[in-house]
Design an enzyme around this catalytic site. Structure first.
Site, PDB file in Angstrom:
ATOM      1  N   ASP A 231       0.907  -1.247   0.097  1.00  0.00           N
ATOM      2  CA  ASP A 231       0.149   0.006   0.056  1.00  0.00           C
ATOM      3  C   ASP A 231       0.856   1.172  -0.090  1.00  0.00           C
ATOM      4  OD1 ASP A 231      -2.613   1.489   0.498  1.00  0.00           O
ATOM      5  OD2 ASP A 231      -1.382   2.053   2.294  1.00  0.00           O
TER       6      ASP A 231
ATOM      7  N   TYR B 272       2.868  10.125   0.784  1.00  0.00           N
ATOM      8  CA  TYR B 272       4.113   9.632   1.538  1.00  0.00           C
ATOM      9  C   TYR B 272       5.114  10.052   0.944  1.00  0.00           C
ATOM     10  CZ  TYR B 272       0.396   6.382   3.290  1.00  0.00           C
ATOM     11  OH  TYR B 272      -0.819   5.800   3.705  1.00  0.00           O
TER      12      TYR B 272
ATOM     13  N   LYS C 222      -3.635   5.784  -3.309  1.00  0.00           N
ATOM     14  CA  LYS C 222      -4.607   6.802  -2.922  1.00  0.00           C
ATOM     15  C   LYS C 222      -4.744   7.914  -3.732  1.00  0.00           C
ATOM     16  CE  LYS C 222      -3.820   5.143   1.675  1.00  0.00           C
ATOM     17  NZ  LYS C 222      -2.614   4.415   1.446  1.00  0.00           N
TER      18      LYS C 222
ATOM     19  N   GLY D 101      -2.759   1.211  10.800  1.00  0.00           N
ATOM     20  CA  GLY D 101      -2.498   1.794  12.181  1.00  0.00           C
ATOM     21  C   GLY D 101      -2.724   1.011  13.420  1.00  0.00           C
TER      22      GLY D 101
END
Length: 342
Positions: free
Chosen positions: A54, A59, A85, A244
């Protein structure tokens, strides 16, 4: 349970390994990450059988997508799946271009230590979604993007600008663009990649979501999504990638980091971590092992994705994921009120 075991996505019709590698650290999250370390982390994940990766334009302002693609271009294209994304475009200053003011930093944005020299511009409209798709294809150099997540849409992230961005996504054609990409066979599925489950709930009323990435809201420290949202996702057959799981590091005790949800951990969180660690010690289970396996106890959770910046961190995550955990640990945590009962 093996990290390389696979789970089938109901609506997207692809198989993801139960453990995926998140590439946010490659962008320099909290500290710079050397090229050799990022490459070593990708190789270690591959060697461990992980085949789900991912990333996101955010990022490192494109750096993570570049590094991920550099490795995966050398692999069999049919042997792995990736998600990235949309919602942020990478831009830069030049004569004649007027960029919008930089968005205020929200509580989930920690910045990047060695990111690329670009500015992020939030845009969830039809044209922007298609451009973001094209940009990610170019940055990764890959022939296929499997899953697109709408990144960081929500009121906590955008504050008073939320309604503006939500209208771009709904009335401005953002969801329409994603639907067209899937209908054309250019992606396997789409959804949201967020820290706020409430906005996924709202999005379910606007589009036929396939899979969503929920970060930090179903962990040993945060069960906010458990009571109402997870059953809703299960009912609507929306697969959930859970991210997370360490809540920014506080549950990965060996890291020495005391961050919780990207900021310094408050006293009540530190106290709960101590209680969780105490129960884990009774069963000779490392706290990070419990944290990384916990989300998959719920049937709404499909796979877990975890970030790492070195080969050693990847190997440690795999060991924690595959460690045997007695059922009594979970029932004890439930009995002591530290996690909600299933």
């Amino acid at each position: 349970m093996k990290a390389s075991d696979k789970k089938h996505l109901k609506r997207s019709n692809i198989d993801l390994t139960l453990l995926g590698l998140g590439t946010a650290p490659f962008g320099g999250l909290y500290a710079p990450v050397a090229l050799a370390d990022a490459e070593g982390a990708m190789q270690a994940a591959w060697d461990a059988g992980l085949r789900y990766f991912d990333s996101a334009p955010m990022y490192g302002m494109g750096r993570a997508e570049h590094l991920m693609g550099h490795f995966l271009r050398e692999q069999d294209a049919d042997s792995f799946h990736i998600s990235t994304k949309v919602g942020r475009l990478m831009s830069f200053d030049r004569p004649g271009r007027v960029l919008p003011p930089e968005p205020p930093k929200n509580e989930f944005d920690s910045g990047w230590s060695n990111g690329l020299p670009f500015r992020e511009v939030f845009d969830y409209s039809y044209d922007a979604i298609l451009r973001s798709y094209d940009d990610s294809r170019q940055r990764t150099g890959l022939g296929r993007l499997d899953i697109l997540f709408l990144h960081d849409i929500g009121r906590v992230t955008h504050g008073e600008l939320h309604d503006h961005h939500w209208n771009a996504l709904t009335k401005g054609g953002g969801f329409k663009a994603l639907t067209e990409l899937k209908a054309a066979g250019l992606i396997a599925g789409f959804g949201l990649g967020v820290n706020e489950w409430q906005v996924i709930r709202d999005a379910m009323q606007e589009a036929d979501l396939d899979v969503c990435l929920l970060a930090g809201r179903y962990t040993l420290l945060d069960g906010d999504a458990a009571e109402t949202f997870l059953p809703l996702a299960l009912k609507n057959e929306v697969d959930l990638v859970i991210g997370g799981v360490f809540n920014s590091g506080i549950l990965a005790s060996t890291s020495g980091r005391k961050k919780f949800n990207y900021v310094d951990a408050p006293a009540d969180v530190l106290a709960k971590v101590e209680k969780l660690e105490a129960v884990c010690r009774r069963f000779d289970v490392p706290l990070p092992a419990a944290a990384i396996q916990y989300p998959l106890r719920h049937p709404a959770s499909t796979v877990v994705v975890i970030g790492a910046k070195t080969a050693a961190q990847v190997q440690g995550n795999v060991e924690w994921f595959e460690r045997d955990i007695p059922a009594e640990l979970w029932t004890t945590l439930e009995a002591e009120g530290l996690i909600p009962a299933l």
